[in-house]
Design an enzyme around this catalytic site. Structure first.
Site, PDB file in Angstrom:
ATOM      1  N   ALA A  86      41.670  48.771  40.087  1.00  0.00           N
ATOM      2  CA  ALA A  86      42.639  49.801  39.706  1.00  0.00           C
ATOM      3  C   ALA A  86      44.057  49.218  39.639  1.00  0.00           C
ATOM      4  CB  ALA A  86      42.574  50.964  40.682  1.00  0.00           C
ATOM      5  N   LEU A 123      33.707  52.093  39.501  1.00  0.00           N
ATOM      6  CA  LEU A 123      34.518  51.114  38.756  1.00  0.00           C
ATOM      7  C   LEU A 123      35.094  51.787  37.508  1.00  0.00           C
ATOM      8  CD1 LEU A 123      32.255  47.906  38.988  1.00  0.00           C
ATOM      9  CD2 LEU A 123      34.406  48.317  40.189  1.00  0.00           C
ATOM     10  N   GLY A 163      27.188  47.270  38.579  1.00  0.00           N
ATOM     11  CA  GLY A 163      27.864  47.321  37.303  1.00  0.00           C
ATOM     12  C   GLY A 163      28.724  48.549  37.125  1.00  0.00           C
ATOM     13  N   HIS A 209      24.884  53.489  52.282  1.00  0.00           N
ATOM     14  CA  HIS A 209      23.813  52.763  51.608  1.00  0.00           C
ATOM     15  C   HIS A 209      22.699  52.567  52.637  1.00  0.00           C
ATOM     16  CE1 HIS A 209      21.608  49.749  49.391  1.00  0.00           C
ATOM     17  NE2 HIS A 209      22.357  50.014  48.342  1.00  0.00           N
ATOM     18  N   ARG A 241      28.668  60.545  45.074  1.00  0.00           N
ATOM     19  CA  ARG A 241      29.006  59.696  43.931  1.00  0.00           C
ATOM     20  C   ARG A 241      27.754  59.235  43.196  1.00  0.00           C
ATOM     21  NH1 ARG A 241      29.925  53.446  43.581  1.00  0.00           N
ATOM     22  NH2 ARG A 241      28.306  53.559  45.150  1.00  0.00           N
ATOM     23  N   SER A 260      45.150  44.864  44.854  1.00  0.00           N
ATOM     24  CA  SER A 260      44.800  44.007  43.715  1.00  0.00           C
ATOM     25  C   SER A 260      43.305  44.033  43.416  1.00  0.00           C
ATOM     26  CB  SER A 260      45.277  42.579  43.970  1.00  0.00           C
ATOM     27  OG  SER A 260      44.748  42.098  45.186  1.00  0.00           O
ATOM     28  N   ARG A 306      18.463  58.002  47.927  1.00  0.00           N
ATOM     29  CA  ARG A 306      19.265  57.180  48.835  1.00  0.00           C
ATOM     30  C   ARG A 306      19.694  57.912  50.118  1.00  0.00           C
ATOM     31  NH1 ARG A 306      24.514  53.917  46.496  1.00  0.00           N
ATOM     32  NH2 ARG A 306      23.089  52.567  45.393  1.00  0.00           N
ATOM     33  N   LYS A 350      47.268  42.765  50.686  1.00  0.00           N
ATOM     34  CA  LYS A 350      47.473  42.395  52.094  1.00  0.00           C
ATOM     35  C   LYS A 350      46.799  41.100  52.514  1.00  0.00           C
ATOM     36  CE  LYS A 350      44.047  45.605  53.975  1.00  0.00           C
ATOM     37  NZ  LYS A 350      43.826  46.714  54.887  1.00  0.00           N
ATOM     38  N   GLU A 373      39.354  53.748  44.580  1.00  0.00           N
ATOM     39  CA  GLU A 373      38.654  54.427  45.685  1.00  0.00           C
ATOM     40  C   GLU A 373      39.602  55.178  46.620  1.00  0.00           C
ATOM     41  OE1 GLU A 373      35.489  52.019  47.231  1.00  0.00           O
ATOM     42  OE2 GLU A 373      35.145  53.367  48.930  1.00  0.00           O
ATOM     43  N   GLU A 427      20.223  53.048  37.280  1.00  0.00           N
ATOM     44  CA  GLU A 427      20.291  53.175  38.737  1.00  0.00           C
ATOM     45  C   GLU A 427      19.970  54.597  39.131  1.00  0.00           C
ATOM     46  OE1 GLU A 427      24.201  51.793  39.814  1.00  0.00           O
ATOM     47  OE2 GLU A 427      23.550  49.705  39.812  1.00  0.00           O
ATOM     48  N   ALA A 435      31.413  44.202  43.991  1.00  0.00           N
ATOM     49  CA  ALA A 435      30.559  45.158  43.269  1.00  0.00           C
ATOM     50  C   ALA A 435      29.454  44.404  42.548  1.00  0.00           C
ATOM     51  CB  ALA A 435      31.392  45.970  42.299  1.00  0.00           C
ATOM     52  N   HIS A 449      29.404  52.980  52.650  1.00  0.00           N
ATOM     53  CA  HIS A 449      29.474  52.246  51.389  1.00  0.00           C
ATOM     54  C   HIS A 449      30.636  52.692  50.511  1.00  0.00           C
ATOM     55  CE1 HIS A 449      27.966  49.810  48.175  1.00  0.00           C
ATOM     56  NE2 HIS A 449      27.646  50.826  47.404  1.00  0.00           N
TER      57      HIS A 449
HETATM   58  C1  LIG Z   1      29.124  45.776  48.210  1.00  0.00           C
HETATM   59  C2  LIG Z   1      29.654  46.768  47.218  1.00  0.00           C
HETATM   60  C3  LIG Z   1      29.011  46.956  46.005  1.00  0.00           C
HETATM   61  C4  LIG Z   1      29.507  47.877  45.079  1.00  0.00           C
HETATM   62  N1  LIG Z   1      28.900  48.007  43.866  1.00  0.00           N
HETATM   63  C5  LIG Z   1      29.442  48.835  42.938  1.00  0.00           C
HETATM   64  C6  LIG Z   1      28.904  48.902  41.619  1.00  0.00           C
HETATM   65  O1  LIG Z   1      27.960  48.198  41.286  1.00  0.00           O
HETATM   66  N2  LIG Z   1      29.486  49.761  40.731  1.00  0.00           N
HETATM   67  C7  LIG Z   1      30.547  50.557  41.056  1.00  0.00           C
HETATM   68  O2  LIG Z   1      31.020  51.320  40.202  1.00  0.00           O
HETATM   69  N3  LIG Z   1      31.086  50.496  42.289  1.00  0.00           N
HETATM   70  C8  LIG Z   1      30.573  49.660  43.230  1.00  0.00           C
HETATM   71  N4  LIG Z   1      31.130  49.593  44.466  1.00  0.00           N
HETATM   72  C9  LIG Z   1      32.350  50.367  44.729  1.00  0.00           C
HETATM   73  C10 LIG Z   1      33.529  49.707  44.010  1.00  0.00           C
HETATM   74  O3  LIG Z   1      33.402  48.309  44.109  1.00  0.00           O
HETATM   75  C11 LIG Z   1      34.864  50.136  44.598  1.00  0.00           C
HETATM   76  O4  LIG Z   1      34.903  51.525  44.710  1.00  0.00           O
HETATM   77  C12 LIG Z   1      36.018  49.678  43.702  1.00  0.00           C
HETATM   78  O5  LIG Z   1      35.913  48.299  43.444  1.00  0.00           O
HETATM   79  C13 LIG Z   1      37.347  49.986  44.352  1.00  0.00           C
HETATM   80  O6  LIG Z   1      38.371  49.395  43.583  1.00  0.00           O
HETATM   81  P1  LIG Z   1      39.886  49.614  43.996  1.00  0.00           P
HETATM   82  O7  LIG Z   1      40.718  48.926  42.998  1.00  0.00           O
HETATM   83  O8  LIG Z   1      40.105  51.042  44.259  1.00  0.00           O
HETATM   84  O9  LIG Z   1      39.998  48.922  45.443  1.00  0.00           O
HETATM   85  P2  LIG Z   1      39.607  47.473  45.946  1.00  0.00           P
HETATM   86  O10 LIG Z   1      38.887  46.702  44.919  1.00  0.00           O
HETATM   87  O11 LIG Z   1      38.950  47.630  47.256  1.00  0.00           O
HETATM   88  O12 LIG Z   1      41.031  46.800  46.169  1.00  0.00           O
HETATM   89  C14 LIG Z   1      41.894  47.296  47.158  1.00  0.00           C
HETATM   90  C15 LIG Z   1      43.084  46.368  47.249  1.00  0.00           C
HETATM   91  O13 LIG Z   1      44.095  46.960  48.049  1.00  0.00           O
HETATM   92  C16 LIG Z   1      44.593  45.993  48.968  1.00  0.00           C
HETATM   93  N5  LIG Z   1      45.155  46.710  50.115  1.00  0.00           N
HETATM   94  C17 LIG Z   1      44.557  47.600  50.942  1.00  0.00           C
HETATM   95  N6  LIG Z   1      45.433  48.051  51.862  1.00  0.00           N
HETATM   96  C18 LIG Z   1      46.609  47.431  51.611  1.00  0.00           C
HETATM   97  C19 LIG Z   1      47.893  47.459  52.230  1.00  0.00           C
HETATM   98  N7  LIG Z   1      48.172  48.205  53.318  1.00  0.00           N
HETATM   99  N8  LIG Z   1      48.888  46.697  51.703  1.00  0.00           N
HETATM  100  C20 LIG Z   1      48.648  45.891  50.625  1.00  0.00           C
HETATM  101  N9  LIG Z   1      47.442  45.817  50.011  1.00  0.00           N
HETATM  102  C21 LIG Z   1      46.441  46.585  50.501  1.00  0.00           C
HETATM  103  C22 LIG Z   1      43.373  45.160  49.286  1.00  0.00           C
HETATM  104  O14 LIG Z   1      43.737  43.951  49.897  1.00  0.00           O
HETATM  105  C23 LIG Z   1      42.770  45.036  47.889  1.00  0.00           C
HETATM  106  O15 LIG Z   1      43.460  44.046  47.160  1.00  0.00           O
HETATM  107  C24 LIG Z   1      30.656  48.667  45.402  1.00  0.00           C
HETATM  108  C25 LIG Z   1      31.298  48.474  46.617  1.00  0.00           C
HETATM  109  C26 LIG Z   1      30.822  47.531  47.520  1.00  0.00           C
HETATM  110  C27 LIG Z   1      31.553  47.338  48.808  1.00  0.00           C
END
Ligand SMILES: Cc1cc2nc3c(=O)[nH]c(=O)nc-3n(C[C@H](O)[C@H](O)[C@H](O)COP(=O)(O)OP(=O)(O)OC[C@H]3O[C@@H](n4cnc5c(N)ncnc54)[C@H](O)[C@@H]3O)c2cc1C
Length: 584
Positions: free
Chosen positions: A59, A433, A92, A285, A427, A56, A331, A78, A416, A162, A89, A392
């Site tokens: 994506a 995002l 941005g 990072h 990256r 959640s 970086r 989970k 991701e 950035e 994040a 990171h």
């Molecule tokens: C501190 C930080 C700052 C960042 N800043 C930026 C930024 O400024 N710009 C940018 O583009 N990117 C940034 N990133 C990277 C970006 O935030 C992530 O790559 C992106 O949000 C990933 O989105 P996602 O939907 O793939 O996964 P996530 O947002 O990580 O969501 C994953 C979901 O899957 C669920 N899940 C995982 N395993 C299971 C399982 N076995 N069963 C059920 N559910 C599960 C989790 O509970 C969660 O709900 C940053 C990352 C971090 C950590």
């Protein structure tokens, strides 16, 4: 004086059971178990959806909203729904949205960062869709900061810049962009009548027709999902499945990632037979706060941008020895330099010093960092900040095509967890995002087109089996192995690698996998055990990919092969269960 960051995640919970099976260690069988082996025992209901979404974050939520008007969506996550990297994040989301920028510029910046391994058609696909992606987010209610504009007109966006971007193109919501996106998408998804949200439901393994012995082309059927509250593993069956489980930062001792980032989706896809790509490219990072309670708080690069100096614990500034731009070096150079200093001195952190600037100015310029550090007893106007580099972003993941589909039909991956070919070997900041939304959107288009042609209901997958497994009386095994994997990955497979360190890591991980496998098949499965098993698989995959790349490129740096070698390695590293596929 400083302890290790503590993980609060290792709380046992009761769950269902599986029989023992033989363990075959070694890379060709890293999987520590198989989804879909016939199991009998605990009787659990089958749940049926048109679309199963696992995760959640940005994506999973965006995809769920796109398809929800057309079918039943099961959304499993989970922990609590907002526990995601998305929510953290800061900077941005990158997209072309001003006349001073262009698609060509964004494409070029992305390709430069990717060090030869980006797939150019994918880069174009994502960058061209940037503006329309931002429109979609705005329509859903996401707010991005705007510069002050002339009265009566829609003010232009306040665009950030950035590292690696030659133009201002980062749309942001103050310094909490992800939280704003997660807030909006989650409230919309939770309110949609066709979306059923299952919090504290952890996907354990994917279901595929081949694994469960159904005839016809192999295809995804859903997943086994563990309900942490009841301890039951249930069959969530669906016509199409989207993996949106995020990254794998927790495989390293120090990470900016939240606890959920244990690489579950990558490990599940690998066990199911999907191809994974480029697992060696982990972005670190350079400056994460080092404090036992802080876990994962980023100290923004802007601190160095405003004159912050990196020093050893004894107070020597060291960056000038590593790069002509000293503390403002790129970086990955800064991360490598800190790593080198820590390895040389044996210290656990270096200091980031901004004490020479006016205290009032520091408080104004960095209010969040000031407050957060103060909460941990560090007054950054008077004391240097202890920092370490931290894992990171995982550039590798489940290999997908332009529809976000893996090589298992009806199994999609976005965010991701996926490797689309956008990032190549490194990256570009804030592209992730964007990638998450663009490919969630592409997956939704494809799923909606395919929906009418798929069978209404597939046969039942076997029940999760209850065997002779008992509840563990030694949860310490999980804690111990969890810590060991993360520490050995940090020390041997971190920012700077060598053949010898990788070989050591490989041997140790194989042993740990054996032990975890034995534990997995003898004791009741818990969310922590699921994560540990996945963490071990991901660790093994990172080691395998890193060991096969005998050059230095992008985020992969090895002292034994310090040069980039296009003649031999201008290709992705593909891993599939049963062996490496070779260049693509
Ligand atoms: C501190 C930080 C700052 C960042 N800043 C930026 C930024 O400024 N710009 C940018 O583009 N990117 C940034 N990133 C990277 C970006 O935030 C992530 O790559 C992106 O949000 C990933 O989105 P996602 O939907 O793939 O996964 P996530 O947002 O990580 O969501 C994953 C979901 O899957 C669920 N899940 C995982 N395993 C299971 C399982 N076995 N069963 C059920 N559910 C599960 C989790 O509970 C969660 O709900 C940053 C990352 C971090 C950590």
């Amino acid at each position: 004086m400083w302890g290790l960051p503590v993980d609060s995640k290792l709380v046992p919970s009761p769950v269902s059971e599986r029989p023992r099976r033989d363990v075959r260690p070694g890379f060709r069988d890293l999987t520590l178990g198989e989804a879909g082996r016939p199991r009998g025992g605990i009787v659990s209901d089958r749940r049926d959806f048109d679309f199963l979404v696992i995760g959640s974050g940005i994506a999973g939520l965006f995809f769920a909203l796109r398809v929800a008007d057309h079918g039943k969506v099961g959304l499993v996550t989970k922990k609590r729904a907002a526990d995601s990297a998305t929510n953290w994040a800061q900077g941005g989301i990158a997209a072309v949205s001003s006349n001073e920028d262009s698609v060509e510029d964004h494409v070029r910046d992305t390709l430069v960062a990717g060090a030869g391994l980006c797939r150019e058609p994918v880069v174009r696909f994502v960058v061209e869709r940037g503006p329309r992606t931002i429109e979609s987010l705005l329509k859903l209610g996401v707010e991005f900061d705007r510069a002050a504009g002339p009265d009566g007109q829609r003010a232009p966006f306040d665009l950030g810049r950035e590292g690696g971007h030659t133009r201002r193109r980062i749309l942001h919501h103050r310094d909490a962009t992800g939280r704003e996106i997660e807030r909006v998408l989650l409230s919309r998804a939770a309110a949609h009548p066709n979306v059923t949200l299952f919090e504290n439901h952890c996907a354990v393994d994917l279901l595929t027709s081949r694994k469960v012995g159904l005839a016809g082309e192999n295809r995804a059927l859903g997943a086994y999902v563990l309900d942490a509250a009841t301890g039951q593993v249930e069959r969530f069956q669906a016509r199409m499945t989207l993996l949106a489980t995020g990254g794998a930062g927790k495989v390293y001792l120090y990470t900016t990632n939240p606890d959920i980032a244990s690489g579950d989706g990558m490990a599940m896809a690998y066990r199911a037979g999907a191809t994974l790509a480029n697992m060696e490219f982990m972005q670190f990072h350079p400056t994460c706060l080092y404090h036992p309670q802080a876990k994962s708080f980023l100290i923004s690069e802007a601190v160095r941008g405003e004159g912050g100096v990196l020093r050893t614990r004894s107070g020597e500034a060291f960056m000038a020895q590593y790069h002509e731009m000293a503390d403002l070096a790129p970086r990955d150079v800064v991360a490598r330099a800190i790593d080198g200093e820590l390895k040389r001195s044996g210290d656990e952190w270096v200091a980031l010093d901004i004490t020479h600037r006016n205290p009032e100015w520091v408080r104004q310029r960095f209010p969040t960092i000031y407050e957060r550090c103060l909460a941990f007893g560090i007054d950054v106007t008077r004391q240097p900040i202890p920092v370490v580099p931290a894992a990171h972003y995982c550039c590798g993941g489940v290999r997908t095509d332009l529809h976000a589909e893996s090589d298992i039909p009806n199994l999609f991956a976005a965010g991701e967890v996926a490797n689309t070919g956008l990032h190549g070997a490194n990256r570009l900041a804030s592209n992730s995002l964007l990638e998450g939304v663009v490919f969630a959107d592409a997956a939704a288009d494809e799923c909606l087109a395919r929906l009418p042609h798929l069978r209404e209901r597939e046969p039942d997958a076997p029940l999760w089996q209850s065997g002779l497994a008992t509840q563990s009386d030694e949860v310490v095994v999980i804690t111990q192995n969890w810590d060991e994997i993360r520490r050995l990955m940090w020390n041997y497979v971190g920012i700077v690698r060598t053949d010898k360190r990788l070989a050591r890591a490989r041997r140790r991980i194989a042993l740990l996998q054996e032990e975890i496998a034995e534990y997995y098949w003898n004791f009741r499965v818990t969310p922590d055990l699921v994560e540990l098993r996945n963490l071990a698989t991901v660790a093994a995959l990172v080691v395998e990919a890193a060991a096969s790349r005998k050059e230095s490129r992008g985020l992969h740096y090895t002292l034994d092969h310090p040069e980039r070698d296009d003649a031999r390695f201008l290709h992705d590293t593909l891993l599939r269960r049963g062996g490496t596929d070779g260049p693509a």
